[in-house]
Design a protein around this motif. Sequence first.
Motif, PDB file in Angstrom:
ATOM      1  N   MET A  31       0.881  -1.166   0.000  1.00 28.31           N
ATOM      2  CA  MET A  31       0.000   0.000   0.000  1.00 28.31           C
ATOM      3  C   MET A  31       0.913   1.208   0.000  1.00 28.31           C
ATOM      4  SD  MET A  31      -2.623  -1.416   2.929  1.00 28.31           S
ATOM      5  CE  MET A  31      -1.383  -2.345   3.850  1.00 28.31           C
ATOM      6  N   ALA A  32       0.992   1.920  -1.118  1.00 32.26           N
ATOM      7  CA  ALA A  32       2.073   2.898  -1.248  1.00 32.26           C
ATOM      8  C   ALA A  32       1.756   3.958  -2.287  1.00 32.26           C
ATOM      9  CB  ALA A  32       3.365   2.176  -1.636  1.00 32.26           C
ATOM     10  N   SER A  33       2.618   4.963  -2.306  1.00 31.81           N
ATOM     11  CA  SER A  33       2.610   5.944  -3.379  1.00 31.81           C
ATOM     12  C   SER A  33       3.020   5.256  -4.671  1.00 31.81           C
ATOM     13  CB  SER A  33       3.603   7.066  -3.065  1.00 31.81           C
ATOM     14  OG  SER A  33       3.910   7.808  -4.225  1.00 31.81           O
ATOM     15  N   VAL A  34       2.348   5.593  -5.754  1.00 35.20           N
ATOM     16  CA  VAL A  34       2.706   5.001  -7.037  1.00 35.20           C
ATOM     17  C   VAL A  34       4.130   5.387  -7.436  1.00 35.20           C
ATOM     18  CG1 VAL A  34       1.847   6.863  -8.522  1.00 35.20           C
ATOM     19  CG2 VAL A  34       1.774   4.496  -9.350  1.00 35.20           C
ATOM     20  N   SER A  35       4.637   6.498  -6.895  1.00 36.06           N
ATOM     21  CA  SER A  35       6.002   6.909  -7.225  1.00 36.06           C
ATOM     22  C   SER A  35       7.055   5.966  -6.651  1.00 36.06           C
ATOM     23  CB  SER A  35       6.269   8.341  -6.746  1.00 36.06           C
ATOM     24  OG  SER A  35       6.263   8.427  -5.342  1.00 36.06           O
ATOM     25  N   ASP A  36       6.652   5.071  -5.731  1.00 31.76           N
ATOM     26  CA  ASP A  36       7.586   4.057  -5.241  1.00 31.76           C
ATOM     27  C   ASP A  36       8.045   3.134  -6.362  1.00 31.76           C
ATOM     28  OD1 ASP A  36       7.341   5.145  -2.759  1.00 31.76           O
ATOM     29  OD2 ASP A  36       6.566   3.350  -1.765  1.00 31.76           O
ATOM     30  N   LEU A  37       7.278   3.086  -7.447  1.00 37.09           N
ATOM     31  CA  LEU A  37       7.713   2.322  -8.614  1.00 37.09           C
ATOM     32  C   LEU A  37       9.067   2.806  -9.102  1.00 37.09           C
ATOM     33  CD1 LEU A  37       4.361   2.129 -10.620  1.00 37.09           C
ATOM     34  CD2 LEU A  37       5.519   0.218  -9.481  1.00 37.09           C
ATOM     35  N   ILE A  38       9.292   4.127  -8.974  1.00 39.61           N
ATOM     36  CA  ILE A  38      10.566   4.711  -9.399  1.00 39.61           C
ATOM     37  C   ILE A  38      11.526   4.815  -8.223  1.00 39.61           C
ATOM     38  CG2 ILE A  38      11.680   6.775 -10.321  1.00 39.61           C
ATOM     39  CD1 ILE A  38       9.081   7.311 -11.876  1.00 39.61           C
ATOM     40  N   SER A  39      11.047   5.377  -7.117  1.00 40.35           N
ATOM     41  CA  SER A  39      11.929   5.656  -5.978  1.00 40.35           C
ATOM     42  C   SER A  39      12.561   4.406  -5.414  1.00 40.35           C
ATOM     43  CB  SER A  39      11.130   6.378  -4.874  1.00 40.35           C
ATOM     44  OG  SER A  39      10.596   7.589  -5.352  1.00 40.35           O
ATOM     45  N   TYR A  40      11.833   3.297  -5.401  1.00 35.72           N
ATOM     46  CA  TYR A  40      12.348   2.053  -4.813  1.00 35.72           C
ATOM     47  C   TYR A  40      12.386   0.910  -5.829  1.00 35.72           C
ATOM     48  CZ  TYR A  40      11.972   4.561  -0.448  1.00 35.72           C
ATOM     49  OH  TYR A  40      12.127   5.494   0.550  1.00 35.72           O
ATOM     50  N   ARG A  41      12.403   1.263  -7.106  1.00 34.20           N
ATOM     51  CA  ARG A  41      12.578   0.303  -8.211  1.00 34.20           C
ATOM     52  C   ARG A  41      11.499  -0.770  -8.266  1.00 34.20           C
ATOM     53  NH1 ARG A  41      16.645  -2.887  -8.136  1.00 34.20           N
ATOM     54  NH2 ARG A  41      16.979  -2.862  -5.888  1.00 34.20           N
ATOM     55  N   LEU A  42      10.342  -0.514  -7.716  1.00 30.52           N
ATOM     56  CA  LEU A  42       9.278  -1.511  -7.734  1.00 30.52           C
ATOM     57  C   LEU A  42       8.736  -1.738  -9.141  1.00 30.52           C
ATOM     58  CD1 LEU A  42       7.255  -0.714  -4.481  1.00 30.52           C
ATOM     59  CD2 LEU A  42       9.277  -2.160  -4.794  1.00 30.52           C
ATOM     60  N   VAL A  43       9.084  -0.843 -10.074  1.00 30.40           N
ATOM     61  CA  VAL A  43       8.681  -1.030 -11.460  1.00 30.40           C
ATOM     62  C   VAL A  43       9.241  -2.335 -12.018  1.00 30.40           C
ATOM     63  CG1 VAL A  43      10.642   0.214 -12.470  1.00 30.40           C
ATOM     64  CG2 VAL A  43       8.426   0.187 -13.672  1.00 30.40           C
ATOM     65  N   ASP A  44      10.305  -2.842 -11.393  1.00 32.95           N
ATOM     66  CA  ASP A  44      10.925  -4.086 -11.865  1.00 32.95           C
ATOM     67  C   ASP A  44      10.309  -5.335 -11.261  1.00 32.95           C
ATOM     68  OD1 ASP A  44      12.773  -2.676 -13.449  1.00 32.95           O
ATOM     69  OD2 ASP A  44      14.170  -2.457 -11.765  1.00 32.95           O
ATOM     70  N   VAL A  45       9.417  -5.158 -10.278  1.00 33.70           N
ATOM     71  CA  VAL A  45       8.839  -6.331  -9.626  1.00 33.70           C
ATOM     72  C   VAL A  45       7.313  -6.313  -9.601  1.00 33.70           C
ATOM     73  CG1 VAL A  45       9.002  -5.343  -7.304  1.00 33.70           C
ATOM     74  CG2 VAL A  45       9.016  -7.822  -7.598  1.00 33.70           C
ATOM     75  N   ALA A  46       6.706  -5.147  -9.539  1.00 32.03           N
ATOM     76  CA  ALA A  46       5.239  -5.059  -9.524  1.00 32.03           C
ATOM     77  C   ALA A  46       4.672  -5.363 -10.910  1.00 32.03           C
ATOM     78  CB  ALA A  46       4.799  -3.672  -9.073  1.00 32.03           C
TER      79      ALA A  46
END
Length: 373
Positions: free
Chosen positions: A207-222
């Motif tokens: 449950m997070a800010s969508v910007s965590d996709l960039i800030s914490y590289r979640l774009v590579d796992v979500a």
Amino acid sequence: MNNLTRLLAVASLAALAAGTAEARELRLASGAPPAHPATDPMYNSFMEFLPEETDGELTGLMIGPEVVGIVAVKQALQSSLAEVGNVLPLFAAGDLPNTVLTADLAFLATTPHAMGAAVTEYVVTCEECQAEFKAMGGVFVGAGSSDIYVLLTTKPVQSLADLQGLRLRSGGTPYARWAEALGAAPAQVPVSDTFESMSQGVLDGTMASVSDLISYRLVDVAKYIIDVPLGTYHTTSNFTVASGTWAELTPELRADFARAANRSSALFTQSWGYDRAAAARQAALDAGIEIIQPDQDLLDATNEFRFSDVADAVTVAESQLGVTGAADKIARFQALVEKWTGITDAANGDVDAIAAAVQTEVWDKVDWSTYGL
């Protein structure tokens, strides 16, 4: 060189030397990685604004997250390793219960700028909040807010049934309450560990800010963004000044410091709450992440939770945080959210106008000879 020229030269050198002696470089700790908006634009802009607002008397030197991570900012301020730091009150709930009260109201969120401003005014004008910051050894100088939180998952979630048993990282008690109320399984995991936990299958999402996709590289796992509105993360202390450092500043420099911090906090919220969120959504689309609009049963259950959660927040504040008069304090915060929603809506996205409104409504009313002391 005649005597007059020599005297003028000596005077100029003396003035330059005096100015150099007066300049002070403050050690700053955002606690966040370079890609996070707490570092850029918040602390990077602050290093630019601070000498502007103080006529060069104060400057800043950044300490990286490899030295002071976000969970260690409070300790860094207390040990004098850092002099100004980005303290997240949820990581210091035992020290800052009256401040954390606002974090427990995540689902009251309207718009990010309104939430950051409401928290700022609440803490600045809350005697108990000021006392607990002082006891902790810090001075509060402004808050900011994320975008509206969503679910970032490795499994598709369309309906309320899909949420059952889903293992989700929770950034605080209101999110944990939402997850439990709707049948998911919340887990308290540091945000920096989210990528590894999701990639290893320990978590199904966050449950997070969508910007965590960039800030914490979640774009590579979500694999999915689930657009269920989960409120904002708005209880921050963006520029917490170590009490000893604050006491050494003149009232004029404290006011100048706050102006610089206020400008940077507005940029932080604009970035985290709006610009980064838009960029992250585009990055998600480019990476093939699917954006899911949830079914009405999930939206209805979330909305029902939003209205019932205020009563739960009162109970949590009094029984777990030890806050007295929680119902009145929550009502006061609700009123501030309404006030700032009106002000920020009228600004229509003008960040300078929002910063100016916070400066006028909050900081210009502060007595800098006593604030934080």
